[in-house]
Design an enzyme around this catalytic site. Structure first.
Site, mmCIF file in Angstrom:
data_model
loop_
_atom_site.group_PDB
_atom_site.id
_atom_site.type_symbol
_atom_site.label_atom_id
_atom_site.label_comp_id
_atom_site.label_asym_id
_atom_site.label_seq_id
_atom_site.Cartn_x
_atom_site.Cartn_y
_atom_site.Cartn_z
ATOM 1 N N GLU A 64 13.366 89.333 20.709
ATOM 2 C CA GLU A 64 12.005 88.785 20.668
ATOM 3 C C GLU A 64 11.633 88.383 19.251
ATOM 4 O O GLU A 64 11.911 89.084 18.282
ATOM 5 C CB GLU A 64 10.986 89.804 21.178
ATOM 6 C CG GLU A 64 9.554 89.275 21.133
ATOM 7 C CD GLU A 64 8.577 90.136 21.886
ATOM 8 O OE1 GLU A 64 8.719 90.229 23.133
ATOM 9 O OE2 GLU A 64 7.677 90.721 21.249
ATOM 10 N N PHE A 65 10.990 87.199 19.141
ATOM 11 C CA PHE A 65 10.510 86.684 17.864
ATOM 12 C C PHE A 65 9.060 86.255 18.016
ATOM 13 O O PHE A 65 8.592 85.991 19.124
ATOM 14 C CB PHE A 65 11.333 85.471 17.420
ATOM 15 C CG PHE A 65 12.797 85.747 17.229
ATOM 16 C CD1 PHE A 65 13.287 86.169 16.010
ATOM 17 C CD2 PHE A 65 13.692 85.580 18.283
ATOM 18 C CE1 PHE A 65 14.638 86.420 15.824
ATOM 19 C CE2 PHE A 65 15.049 85.826 18.110
ATOM 20 C CZ PHE A 65 15.512 86.256 16.878
ATOM 21 N N THR A 95 6.650 84.938 21.294
ATOM 22 C CA THR A 95 5.326 85.450 21.642
ATOM 23 C C THR A 95 4.262 84.373 21.533
ATOM 24 O O THR A 95 4.462 83.328 20.915
ATOM 25 C CB THR A 95 4.949 86.648 20.753
ATOM 26 O OG1 THR A 95 4.912 86.230 19.387
ATOM 27 C CG2 THR A 95 5.973 87.763 20.901
ATOM 28 N N ILE A 483 32.944 63.604 4.562
ATOM 29 C CA ILE A 483 31.806 64.238 5.228
ATOM 30 C C ILE A 483 32.169 64.765 6.613
ATOM 31 O O ILE A 483 31.357 65.423 7.252
ATOM 32 C CB ILE A 483 30.601 63.276 5.333
ATOM 33 C CG1 ILE A 483 30.942 62.040 6.169
ATOM 34 C CG2 ILE A 483 30.111 62.884 3.948
ATOM 35 C CD1 ILE A 483 29.731 61.171 6.496
#
Length: 652
Positions: A64-65, A95, A483
């Site tokens: 959870e963040f 949240t 690249i």
């Protein structure tokens, strides 16, 4: 797989002769075939993933963040998603904070952070949604937006009051049960729904038993699984599960695990959740409350020991970790439990998106290998995605990349760090060559700073690049500014830790590929050299104005990565596509200015050097089609240098 590569819908249109795309026309024909997706986790719903894990006994974790407060915090959080996503969470959840405009298009909103995790980080995501200060119409609008952005999972919550007490919203909902019913009524079975459980009972409930009844009402209304509030003793959760089963709640119940990481964060969380910390924990923490390291170490130990009991009980299929947007303690807990995937298997050789409409996508041009988020952004409006093969080029309708500063496309490094890596003052083209060489070698530059990224790749070199490191160093020192690259591979096991991808038991193949910027003088010599390597080597050379030189078919893609797996068709996930290359070249050249040149003052010598390279150099890609043999591409470059170094022929 490449020099500058992350390990981590299709519409066709007419194009002008310069390769610019026109996204206004759709193709009337499709050459896409339908190949079964390699990784069923990309197509299954979250509830089905859980069911399969439970049936197989394969334990999981989720994270959870909360949304950040600043734009810089959003950049850092997305970088954290990429790092923590490598450990293999089943899902993450974001949240919802009513005071933070959570449903808006701001880069700090819950909605945008959750959709970014899905679309650009490839993470199954759950968006929290609360009833607080929201009408039924506003909630429906949020859900429609979530659906449009690719979100398929909702955690339905009443939410905490903004003030001291809950205030009823006219025309809204006051209970999570009503929110679950509304989602089901308006969206049928589209969303998987999670609800909250309280192992010690909701603080506002009349009793523990009464709260269990309300939980069953939420499940009966259509919720698919439960995630609990945090707790401090394993027996608290196990009793809760037993009591839930006794009243007929049969869905998965996941324990919310909170590794204690600091004294003040613990007090704040306990205050918000209205929980009491057991005396035996406070007795340990109080004497060390000013020592964050000691508290974090204790928190890790406490969480690990509690989780061991939970997992051993047989009642816990997975763990849900409250991260507080931090990673050290969370990762250490999961490592000690054996749940962190140190070397996760890649389903494909490029970073996938978890958007539902991209679930069958399994082919991409190689050019965006190190910028997968940019590729996803530029193809977000496609209705269909290549599956099985890229097909006839026809001209893919790539969207324009006009904003190089979108928070999920920006460099993780601030301007000050970039200047230290890429030099605060450039003195010549050769000083640019040194930056590229320092990136390849991982050696400190003249100022003692390691070059950990370039505008075309915001990460350090991938492990696969070590197979080419010596050759890459040699050519970059002389102005072949690479690249993107990959070595030739002839039948390595799909389980190979460096080049492997796809399900076990397969074999993977690659053609050698090299992509670089170089001067017009070098290109003139290269073209003379390439004549003796045809048809073995395909080349495509273009400058910023669109001058286009190639020996490849102008509409035919070249497969450069493929895999053979038991019981499946051949999968070819990476191609060199001539039309896509013309869209990529616009972005590749623009990065010189947008990411590097603009670090310096206008008209400064440093800015003018970058501008000169942008205006005068060519972008080149080379493919060695004879993959069973040692790559000839390095000999091609050596021959070019030999021709350049040769003394001019005397005049007769």
């Amino acid at each position: 797989m490449v020099n500058q590569r992350l390990d981590t819908g299709w519409q066709a249109c007419k194009s002008d002769s310069s390769g610019g795309s026109n996204s206004g026309e759709s193709s009337k024909e499709s050459s896409r075939c339908s190949t079964p997706v390699l990784d069923t986790d990309r197509t299954d719903r979250l509830r089905d993933k859980m069911r399969r894990r439970i049936e197989s006994g394969d334990r999981w974790f989720s994270l959870e963040f909360f949304p950040p407060r600043t734009a810089g915090g959003a950049v850092n959080l997305i970088a954290r998603f990429d790092r923590m996503g490598s450990g293999g969470p089943l899902f993450i959840d974001i949240t919802w904070h009513p005071a933070g405009d959570p449903g808006s298009d701001k880069e700090t909103s819950s909605m945008i952070i959750a959709s970014t995790a899905i679309n650009y980080c490839g993470l199954e995501s759950i968006l929290h949604l609360t009833c607080c200060k929201q009408t039924k119409e506003k909630i429906t609008a949020h859900l429609n937006k979530a659906k449009r952005l690719g979100l398929k999972n909702i955690m339905a919550l009443r939410g905490d009051p903004i003030g001291a007490d809950w205030e009823e919203e006219e025309g809204g909902f006051n209970y999570a049960t009503d929110l679950v019913k509304h989602i089901r009524h308006e969206f049928d079975d589209y969303f998987d729904i999670c609800v909250a459980g309280y192992p010690t009972g909701h603080p506002e409930a009349e009793s523990y038993e009464e709260d269990l009844k309300h939980l069953k009402e939420k499940v009966d209304a259509g919720a698919h699984f439960i995630v609990t509030q945090l707790f401090f003793r394993a027996e608290t959760f196990l009793k809760f599960v037993k009591d839930c089963r006794a009243i007929g709640i049969t869905c998965p119940i996941l324990p919310g695990i909170f590794p204690i990481q600091g004294y003040h964060s613990l007090r704040q969380l306990v205050k918000l959740s209205k929980l009491e910390v057991p005396e035996e924990i406070m007795q340990v923490i109080e004497p060390i409350k000013d020592n964050d390291d000691a508290i974090r170490n204790y928190g890790i130990h406490h969480a690990v020991e509690m989780c061991k009991v939970l997992l051993a009980s047989g009642d816990v299929p997975g763990l849900h970790i409250y991260t507080l947007n931090r990673e050290v303690a969370t990762i250490e807990v999961l490592r000690q439990l054996g749940l962190w995937a140190e070397d996760p298997r890649r389903p494909l050789p490029w970073a996938v998106s978890a958007h539902p409409k991209r679930k069958v996508e399994d082919v991409r041009p190689i050019f965006w290998a190190s910028r997968p988020k940019s590729y996803i952004y530029r193809t977000q409006d496609w209705d269909d995605f290549p599956n099985g093969r890229w097909g006839n080029s026809s001209s893919p309708a790539f969207g324009e990349l006009t904003d190089y500063y979108l928070f999920y496309l920006k460099s993780k490094s601030p301007k000050e760090a970039l200047l230290k890596m890429w030099r605060e003052e450039l003195t010549s083209e050769e000083s640019v060559y040194e930056v590229f060489t320092n990136y390849i070698t991982s050696q400190p530059n003249q100022s003692g700073h390691k070059v950990r990224c370039l505008p075309w790749n915001d990460d350090p070199l991938a492990p696969e690049t070590n197979m080419l490191k010596d050759q890459l160093e040699k050519v970059n020192r002389r102005g072949v500014l690479t690249i993107n690259s990959q070595p030739n591979i002839n039948g390595k096991p799909s389980s190979d830790p460096v080049v492997g991808w796809g399900p076990p038991g397969g074999y993977v193949f690659q053609k050698a590929y090299l992509e670089f910027f170089t001067s017009s003088e070098n290109v003139s010599a290269l073209l003379k050299v390439l004549k003796k390597y045809e048809p073995r080597v395909n080349y495509h050379i273009v400058n910023v104005q669109g001058k286009n030189i190639t020996n490849a078919h102008d509409m035919q893609p070249n497969a450069v990565t493929w895999g053979i797996f038991p019981g499946r068709e051949i999968i070819q996930p990476t191609v060199v596509d001539p039309v896509s290359f013309m869209s990529w070249k616009d972005e590749a050249f623009a990065l010189w200015i947008e990411q590097w040149g603009k670090l310096y003052e206008e008209e400064s010598p440093s800015r003018m050097i970058i501008q000169y390279i942008h205006d005068n150099y060519f972008l080149v890609n080379l493919v060695d089609n004879d993959f069973p043999l040692d790559s000839c591409l390095w000999q091609v470059i050596d021959d070019m240098f030999e021709l350049l170094d040769a003394p001019p022929e005397p005049l007769e």
